[in-house]
Design an enzyme around this catalytic site. Structure first.
Site, PDB file in Angstrom:
ATOM      1  N   GLU A   4      26.844  -4.521 -43.301  1.00  0.00           N
ATOM      2  CA  GLU A   4      25.885  -5.185 -44.176  1.00  0.00           C
ATOM      3  C   GLU A   4      25.115  -4.175 -45.017  1.00  0.00           C
ATOM      4  O   GLU A   4      24.919  -4.371 -46.223  1.00  0.00           O
ATOM      5  CB  GLU A   4      24.888  -6.019 -43.353  1.00  0.00           C
ATOM      6  CG  GLU A   4      25.531  -7.097 -42.508  1.00  0.00           C
ATOM      7  CD  GLU A   4      25.835  -6.647 -41.082  1.00  0.00           C
ATOM      8  OE1 GLU A   4      25.591  -7.454 -40.158  1.00  0.00           O
ATOM      9  OE2 GLU A   4      26.307  -5.509 -40.900  1.00  0.00           O
ATOM     10  N   LEU A  31      51.430  11.572 -23.249  1.00  0.00           N
ATOM     11  CA  LEU A  31      50.620  10.360 -23.372  1.00  0.00           C
ATOM     12  C   LEU A  31      49.658  10.415 -24.563  1.00  0.00           C
ATOM     13  O   LEU A  31      48.534   9.923 -24.490  1.00  0.00           O
ATOM     14  CB  LEU A  31      49.841  10.099 -22.071  1.00  0.00           C
ATOM     15  CG  LEU A  31      49.741   8.637 -21.618  1.00  0.00           C
ATOM     16  CD1 LEU A  31      51.134   8.075 -21.366  1.00  0.00           C
ATOM     17  CD2 LEU A  31      48.888   8.493 -20.384  1.00  0.00           C
ATOM     18  N   ALA A  66      58.460  -2.001 -21.449  1.00  0.00           N
ATOM     19  CA  ALA A  66      59.731  -2.300 -22.111  1.00  0.00           C
ATOM     20  C   ALA A  66      60.764  -2.579 -21.039  1.00  0.00           C
ATOM     21  O   ALA A  66      60.839  -1.873 -20.035  1.00  0.00           O
ATOM     22  CB  ALA A  66      60.164  -1.125 -22.984  1.00  0.00           C
ATOM     23  N   THR A  79      54.620   8.162 -12.388  1.00  0.00           N
ATOM     24  CA  THR A  79      55.175   8.289 -13.743  1.00  0.00           C
ATOM     25  C   THR A  79      55.007   9.708 -14.256  1.00  0.00           C
ATOM     26  O   THR A  79      55.883  10.252 -14.932  1.00  0.00           O
ATOM     27  CB  THR A  79      54.499   7.283 -14.694  1.00  0.00           C
ATOM     28  OG1 THR A  79      54.716   5.953 -14.207  1.00  0.00           O
ATOM     29  CG2 THR A  79      55.062   7.392 -16.096  1.00  0.00           C
ATOM     30  N   CYS A 111      22.554  -7.880 -36.907  1.00  0.00           N
ATOM     31  CA  CYS A 111      21.742  -7.519 -35.740  1.00  0.00           C
ATOM     32  C   CYS A 111      20.257  -7.429 -36.082  1.00  0.00           C
ATOM     33  O   CYS A 111      19.867  -7.225 -37.229  1.00  0.00           O
ATOM     34  CB  CYS A 111      22.222  -6.191 -35.156  1.00  0.00           C
ATOM     35  SG  CYS A 111      22.093  -4.792 -36.285  1.00  0.00           S
TER      36      CYS A 111
END
Length: 368
Positions: A54, A207, A157, A199, A77
């Site tokens: 805004e 990652l 997957a 993993t 707000c």
């Protein structure tokens, strides 16, 4: 609701989405100022700590804002936080005569107070324009601000016969390159990415998001490792590529924990579940206290199953590749004991289907 309001709110939602991946734990917000059916000011919340949408739109419009209409997808707000002032005083000062809002802000510090403050000074307020789309855009924020818990997305997957790896554990690659690029995009807009220690041991992943438009923001990498047995040479422990958190229980050997601390790895010690693994609810509560609003869970199957068993999943992305793997011992996404009757299955809602070359992706939300 008039067609003109819908037309401009669509533009506002598109503006708001430009902040995706940068505003957390704040919402994505866009704003337009319209006068005589012409846009005279526009803005969006670019990143946490930056001016609100805004204020950006009002600054862009300048004196042209007077007697205009402000379109914004979230209620302005009225409270002051550590970095930015409230938006309502700026709206009042600008001379705007009408404000059209997509949805109320569920933040207890706002939640109707912004609307009330505007109406008190005789500014016309219309709320609920494209409300469903506004809520969809900020569903991560809505959960976090109302529960102080992160929004949990699970991704996996699998082959057309439901396998996420062969009987030997090989899973590279079930999905195609286009699907994987989408996953990198998911990583880049998440606050944290999570996998289990198995993993890490098997795949030794980095990652990190390596594709897509957002490359200057790295998610926190989180490993569930109740016994702190992660190999010290794991690539995920290289803090030059982003911060990492190892989540352990009180049963983890202190010597292992100290080794990780010495190389700059943050440790979170959680309650132990009855199965002697990390208590998921305690873990998510601790992430929420750290300001982490979204988590992408990538596996493996034991980790995904633990979130499912605790009903701690908000969204699932399932990538289905046109491949048949077979094998009774080949891994499947969920390895819990399962249900005995179909009527007890977890159903999905708000289903969306996309195609990435030959892969099919199904997005849905568990109907808890």
């Amino acid at each position: 609701m008039i067609n003109e309001d819908i037309k401009f709110m669509k533009l506002v939602l598109a503006l708001a989405k430009k902040g995706e991946g940068y505003t957390s734990p704040n919402p994505m917000v866009g704003a337009l100022i319209v006068k005589n059916e012409q846009i005279v000011g526009r803005g969006y919340h670019a990143y946490a700590g930056a001016n609100h949408a805004e204020v950006c739109a009002i600054e862009d419009a300048g004196k042209r804002a007077k007697h205009g209409t402000l379109y914004v997808n979230l209620e302005p707000c009225v409270h002051t936080n550590k970095k930015t002032p409230p938006c309502v005083p700026a709206i009042v000062k600008s001379g705007l005569s009408r404000v059209v809002i997509g949805m109320r802000d569920p933040n207890p510090l706002v939640n109707g107070k912004g609307i009330q403050a505007l109406e008190t000074v005789n500014i016309q307020v219309v709320c609920g324009v494209m409300e469903k789309q506004a809520k969809e855009l900020n569903k991560v924020y809505i959960k976090y601000v109302t529960t102080k818990l992160p929004f949990v997305t699970v991704k996996y997957a699998m082959s057309i016969d439901g396998k996420i790896a062969t009987r030997t554990g090989d899973s590279k690659w079930i999905s195609n390159d286009k699907s994987r690029r989408f996953v990198h995009r998911l990583r880049s807009i998440s606050d944290a990415v999570l996998i289990g220690v198995n993993t890490v041991i098997k795949d030794n992943p980095r990652l990190t998001p390596r594709h897509g438009s957002i490359t200057d923001r790295m998610p926190i990498r989180i490993i569930l490792d109740s016994s702190a047995r992660i190999p010290m040479k794991s690539r995920i422990l290289d803090t030059r590529e982003g911060s990492a958190i190892i989540v352990v229980t009180k049963g983890a050997p202190k010597s292992n924990v100290e080794k990780l601390k010495r190389i700059g790895i943050e440790i979170i010690c959680c309650k132990m579940h009855k199965n002697k693994v990390v208590d998921i609810h305690d873990f998510l509560a601790r992430l929420g206290k750290k300001g982490i609003a979204s988590v992408l869970v990538e596996g493996g199957s034991k980790v995904i199953s633990s979130f499912m068993e605790e009903r701690a999943i908000d969204r699932i992305y399932a990538f289905i590749a046109p491949k048949i793997i077979g094998g009774k011992t080949a891994l499947v996404p969920f390895v819990s004991s399962g249900i005995s009757k179909i009527k007890d299955a977890v159903s999905m809602k708000d289903i969306r289907v996309r195609r990435f070359k030959d892969d099919i992706m199904i997005e849905g939300h568990p109907n808890w």
